[in-house]
Design a protein around this motif. Structure first.
Motif, mmCIF file in Angstrom:
data_model
loop_
_atom_site.group_PDB
_atom_site.id
_atom_site.type_symbol
_atom_site.label_atom_id
_atom_site.label_comp_id
_atom_site.label_asym_id
_atom_site.label_seq_id
_atom_site.Cartn_x
_atom_site.Cartn_y
_atom_site.Cartn_z
ATOM 1 N N MET A 254 17.432 -34.689 20.559
ATOM 2 C CA MET A 254 16.445 -36.042 20.424
ATOM 3 C C MET A 254 17.887 -37.065 20.993
ATOM 4 S SD MET A 254 13.929 -37.891 20.521
ATOM 5 C CE MET A 254 12.643 -36.337 19.958
ATOM 6 N N ILE A 257 18.103 -37.412 24.543
ATOM 7 C CA ILE A 257 16.600 -37.990 25.068
ATOM 8 C C ILE A 257 16.840 -39.315 24.896
ATOM 9 C CG2 ILE A 257 14.268 -37.945 24.655
ATOM 10 C CD1 ILE A 257 14.423 -34.842 23.885
ATOM 11 N N MET A 258 17.216 -40.069 23.797
ATOM 12 C CA MET A 258 17.156 -41.305 23.572
ATOM 13 C C MET A 258 18.288 -41.926 24.438
ATOM 14 S SD MET A 258 14.670 -42.434 21.660
ATOM 15 C CE MET A 258 13.692 -41.008 22.658
ATOM 16 N N SER A 261 16.890 -42.144 28.031
ATOM 17 C CA SER A 261 15.776 -42.610 28.432
ATOM 18 C C SER A 261 15.021 -42.146 29.081
ATOM 19 C CB SER A 261 15.914 -44.046 29.359
ATOM 20 O OG SER A 261 16.936 -45.178 28.871
ATOM 21 N N THR A 263 11.523 -40.045 28.915
ATOM 22 C CA THR A 263 10.239 -40.102 28.708
ATOM 23 C C THR A 263 9.295 -39.176 29.012
ATOM 24 O OG1 THR A 263 9.616 -41.618 30.469
ATOM 25 C CG2 THR A 263 10.531 -42.742 28.476
ATOM 26 N N SER A 266 8.876 -34.435 28.198
ATOM 27 C CA SER A 266 10.248 -34.147 27.900
ATOM 28 C C SER A 266 10.426 -34.736 26.498
ATOM 29 C CB SER A 266 11.184 -34.535 28.748
ATOM 30 O OG SER A 266 11.118 -33.996 29.878
ATOM 31 N N VAL A 267 10.151 -36.158 26.097
ATOM 32 C CA VAL A 267 10.428 -36.576 24.934
ATOM 33 C C VAL A 267 9.315 -36.079 23.842
ATOM 34 C CG1 VAL A 267 9.130 -38.861 25.426
ATOM 35 C CG2 VAL A 267 10.989 -38.744 23.608
ATOM 36 N N ARG A 268 8.152 -36.040 24.385
ATOM 37 C CA ARG A 268 7.106 -35.403 23.361
ATOM 38 C C ARG A 268 7.411 -34.035 22.840
ATOM 39 N NH1 ARG A 268 4.173 -39.005 26.282
ATOM 40 N NH2 ARG A 268 3.417 -37.609 27.989
ATOM 41 N N TYR A 272 8.570 -36.660 19.311
ATOM 42 C CA TYR A 272 8.511 -37.775 19.310
ATOM 43 C C TYR A 272 7.367 -38.296 20.171
ATOM 44 C CZ TYR A 272 9.483 -42.940 19.300
ATOM 45 O OH TYR A 272 9.280 -44.331 19.284
ATOM 46 N N SER A 298 12.763 -29.759 22.723
ATOM 47 C CA SER A 298 12.477 -30.201 24.152
ATOM 48 C C SER A 298 13.538 -29.270 24.977
ATOM 49 C CB SER A 298 13.143 -31.759 24.290
ATOM 50 O OG SER A 298 12.522 -32.243 25.657
ATOM 51 N N ASN A 424 13.958 -40.164 34.718
ATOM 52 C CA ASN A 424 14.174 -38.955 33.935
ATOM 53 C C ASN A 424 15.591 -38.224 34.704
ATOM 54 O OD1 ASN A 424 12.289 -39.585 32.403
ATOM 55 N ND2 ASN A 424 10.499 -38.401 33.104
ATOM 56 N N SER A 427 18.906 -37.405 33.488
ATOM 57 C CA SER A 427 19.128 -36.283 32.376
ATOM 58 C C SER A 427 19.423 -34.876 32.945
ATOM 59 C CB SER A 427 17.884 -36.244 31.262
ATOM 60 O OG SER A 427 16.736 -35.831 32.111
#
Length: 456
Positions: A254, A257-258, A261, A263, A266-268, A272, A298, A424, A427
């Motif tokens: 996480m 991920i933050m 950025s 979203t 991938s973030v869910r 989150y 993730s 995305n 990342s």
């Protein structure tokens, strides 16, 4: 300029700007001048354990489009990946500055061509904010917008899962996925006349109402799409080969991920529930019941699981929308302000070509004012007051942002998009580091970029 190593032997000066950027004074490289090939073979053997740089793309079946990956490899393992974009640059954002506010929809729909309705809706919502007309958009227009976005979300997720499998050799996944997507494209064609590049969502509403019997037509096709989603899910999630390739591959904590950025799914998948439909509702999403699927880690596998779950949640929303569309049948789908309202509901004639006879009769025979207004709005467009606005929507790939600026004219002074695929992709390096070269393909598939949006 020639370099030498610690034994004062000549070093190779690599050719090409891409490799030049990787070379430092300490990098051992050798200049080939011919001669003693046995000596060269011994030098190659000495370097057998050194890292190599490999290009994947920009034309490669596993790069989701015209994308270049510069991978630094240590044997089979990836130590670094850099993403090279720009090979599909269309200049869409710049071109929008030379077209009317309404014509801008025709451009932005071509960005992420797998999920065009999200760009259309996000752009129109931002334009309506500049016009200060958000509250005047008819309910039926918003319902149609939600319907198209949720259908498009399913189609986009199916393509992401299907193409990810195809890149690993599972062609059956692709054929099943595209079969399910085909039913959704039939719905799009029934409503807009086109399978893609629709330009159907317009500032103030939508171009035209649903055709007669459309809600029943959608209800007839949705079970086929659900069947294909179920079949695709059965083929993948408990498949030992699929799980071996996707589980614990391309893991993103996480914190990463933050920082990146990241979203969307991938973030869910990391736990989150970041979803603009819940956090900053638009188009009336707050009036519908649906959940935001999440997972515990993730990785590539859980991103696939989240996409499947989101397809079912989208179906839940669609059925609720269809009920409300039946209740609002006959209500307007375009704003009532004559200075903005598209001149007519441009319904297609019974022969499938041109405008309906009723519309032609109105503007050509009964009302000269209607003809003049039609001409002015189509050719010149409406004027937006000086100002700027930003709109966020939950795109199938993640958070999409639109920022439009008006100088008081009939076209945007600036229109900028935060495309989720572009954001995305940064990342990918963290996802792929430490994995094998085959895991790099899995990581890229799990991000699900579309290069039309990346290189807008």
């Amino acid at each position: 300029m020639k370099y030498t190593d610690e034994n004062n032997s000549p070093l190779l000066r690599a050719a090409g700007p891409a490799l030049d950027s990787l070379i430092t004074e300490d990098t051992p490289q050798y200049d080939l001048h011919g001669g003693d090939w046995e000596e060269m073979a011994s030098e190659v053997e000495k370097l057998a354990n050194e890292r190599i740089v490999m290009n994947i793309g920009p034309v490669h079946p596993s790069t989701h489009g015209v994308l270049r990956l510069i991978a630094e490899l240590d044997g089979e393992y990836v130590r670094d990946v850099r993403v090279g974009t720009g090979y599909l640059h269309t200049g869409i954002e710049k071109n929008m500055e030379y077209r009317t506010w309404t014509q801008g929809v025709t451009y932005c729909t071509r960005m992420d061509y797998v999920a065009p309705f999200f760009q259309e809706v996000a752009y129109c919502l931002a334009v309506e904010k500049v016009l200060k007309k958000t509250a005047e958009i008819p309910e039926r227009a918003n319902l149609i917008r939600i319907l198209m976005m949720e259908l498009n979300r399913i189609a986009s997720h199916i393509v992401a899962i299907a193409t990810g499998g195809n890149e690993l050799g599972a062609t059956t996944m692709m054929t099943i996925g595209f079969r399910g997507r085909e039913e959704i494209l039939r719905i799009f064609e029934q409503i807009t006349g086109l399978r893609m590049n629709h330009a159907y969502i317009r500032p103030g509403g939508v171009a035209q109402d649903l055709p007669p019997g459309c809600t029943e037509y959608i209800r007839d096709l949705l079970p086929k799409t659900r069947r294909d989603i179920n079949e695709l899910q059965d083929l993948t999630l408990q498949n030992p080969i699929f799980k071996a390739r996707f589980c614990d591959a391309a893991v993103m904590p996480m914190s990463a991920i933050m920082a990146m950025s990241l979203t969307g799914p991938s973030v869910r998948a990391g736990g989150y529930p970041l979803d603009m439909r819940k956090m900053q509702p638009y188009c009336g999403y707050e009036n519908f019941e649906f959940d935001v699927p999440v997972a515990e880690q993730s990785d590539a596998y859980n991103r696939t699981v989240v996409r499947f779950d989101e397809c079912y949640e989208s179906l839940k929303i669609i059925y609720q929308v269809l009920e409300r569309l039946d209740e609002t049948e006959g209500e307007p789908v375009m704003i009532s302000d004559p200075q903005i309202k598209w001149p007519a509901q441009l319904s297609v004639g019974t022969d499938g070509q041109g405008n309906s006879p009723e519309h032609i009769k109105e503007i050509m025979g009964n009302s000269m004012e209607s003809l003049i207004q039609h001409f002015k709005l189509v050719t010149e467009g409406f004027r937006a007051p000086v100002g700027q606005a930003t709109q966020l929507v939950e795109h199938a790939k993640g958070v999409m942002g639109v920022h439009v600026v008006s100088d008081g004219g009939t076209r945007p002074y600036r229109a900028h998009f935060r495309d989720p695929s572009f954001a995305n992709l940064q990342s990918l390096s963290l996802m792929a580091q430490g994995g094998t070269i085959s895991d790099l393909i899995v990581a890229l598939a799990s991000v699900d970029p579309v290069l039309g949006g990346v290189d807008r």
